[in-house]
Design an enzyme around this catalytic site. Structure first.
Site, PDB file in Angstrom:
ATOM      1  N   ASP A 104      54.151  42.299  41.860  1.00  0.00           N
ATOM      2  CA  ASP A 104      54.260  41.307  42.911  1.00  0.00           C
ATOM      3  C   ASP A 104      55.472  41.682  43.779  1.00  0.00           C
ATOM      4  O   ASP A 104      55.739  42.864  43.970  1.00  0.00           O
ATOM      5  CB  ASP A 104      54.354  39.894  42.340  1.00  0.00           C
ATOM      6  N   ASP A 109      50.553  45.651  39.976  1.00  0.00           N
ATOM      7  CA  ASP A 109      51.878  45.763  40.598  1.00  0.00           C
ATOM      8  C   ASP A 109      52.787  44.688  40.024  1.00  0.00           C
ATOM      9  O   ASP A 109      52.374  43.866  39.216  1.00  0.00           O
ATOM     10  CB  ASP A 109      51.758  45.596  42.117  1.00  0.00           C
TER      11      ASP A 109
END
Length: 284
Positions: free
Chosen positions: A208, A206
């Site tokens: 973050d 991802d």
């Protein structure tokens, strides 16, 4: 050749192992996260350890890092390949990309990070915290398998288990780090003290929380992780098939403790020598 592998979130086995057995160890630093899974692949001995234990039972701060690395030392591994899930801190590192970790920034707070202390002092060099020779082999394996990979990157390690606040994430990003995770420290430090060449492959799941519209969610992480794990298994298989003992002969990690132990030999007690026998026996 003996190869150690530490699996992170989602990676709990290595496909293709034959003659599989489990090895239970007790170290001077307690029991490791789980039994080591030993098997053969491409004629080499492979020892796999799930960092969080099977069933994912250890928080990042609870992982018995010293026992894990000391256990690999007991098994006599020639190197350790670490795999872990991370968040990306840069636009160009997309979810699904692999990053070969070459630097660390330590933001942990509550973890023993050395085998030394309690009567013995050592200071090892850690300017290049992962093995450049092993890194290159892993990078080439990723390219050969068609896995999107970045040759180098800085990993910031936070305590967790919570993900970062937006403020923290944006500050870390401003520092120029590449990925964020919770487990490579003190693992890398301990491997260096144990004089075991260590490489870490960070699997981006991802962005973050710094990227608007890309907030971290368990659902997104799990979806990307499934793809990452399949690629990690391909990468590991190719690395294990490719790696030769002579590839790591000149790894600086193998002599990390030369000149590093500051305590005079006459002050090193029998208890200390017994506790750290496998690490210090040829260095004091």
């Amino acid at each position: 050749m003996k190869i150690g592998v530490i699996g992170g979130s989602g990676l709990y086995n290595i496909e293709g192992l034959t003659n599989v057995e489990e090895i239970s160890l007790e170290t001077p630093f307690g029991r490791p996260s789980d039994n080591y899974i030993h098997g053969k692949l491409a004629g080499k001995d492979v020892y796999f350890l799930p960092r969080h234990g099977r069933g994912h039972v250890y928080l990042p701060s609870e992982v018995p890092y010293r026992a894990n690395i000391y256990g690999f030392k007991m098994l006599g591994v020639d190197c350790i390949i670490s795999v872990s899930a991370v968040g990306s801190m840069k636009e160009e590192i997309r979810p699904g990309d692999f990053v070969i970790v070459t630097q660390y920034f330590d933001r942990t707070k509550n973890r023993p990070s050395t085998f030394f202390g309690n009567g013995i002092v050592a200071h090892v060099a850690f300017d290049k915290p992962t093995c450049e020779l092993l890194n290159e082999i892993i990078y080439n394996a990723c390219k050969e398998e068609g896995i999107p990979v970045h040759r180098e990157g800085t990993y910031i390690c936070i305590e967790g288990p919570q993900f970062s606040t937006k403020a923290e994430s944006k500050i870390y990003r401003s520092w120029g780090v590449d990925v964020i995770g919770m487990t490579n420290i003190p693992e890398a430090k301990l491997a260096r003290e144990a004089e075991i060449p260590y490489s870490a492959v960070a699997l981006a799941t991802d962005y973050d929380v710094w990227k608007e519209g890309e907030e971290v969610s368990v659902e997104k992480v799990l979806a990307t992780m499934a793809k990452n794990i399949e690629n990690a298994k391909k990468m590991l298989k190719r690395v294990i098939e490719t790696l030769k003992p002579e590839d790591l002969e000149n790894s600086p990690a193998r002599t990390a403790l030369v000149g590093a132990i500051q305590t005079k030999p006459e002050y090193i007690t029998d208890e200390i020598r017994k506790r750290l026998e496998l690490i210090i026996k040829d260095r004091v």
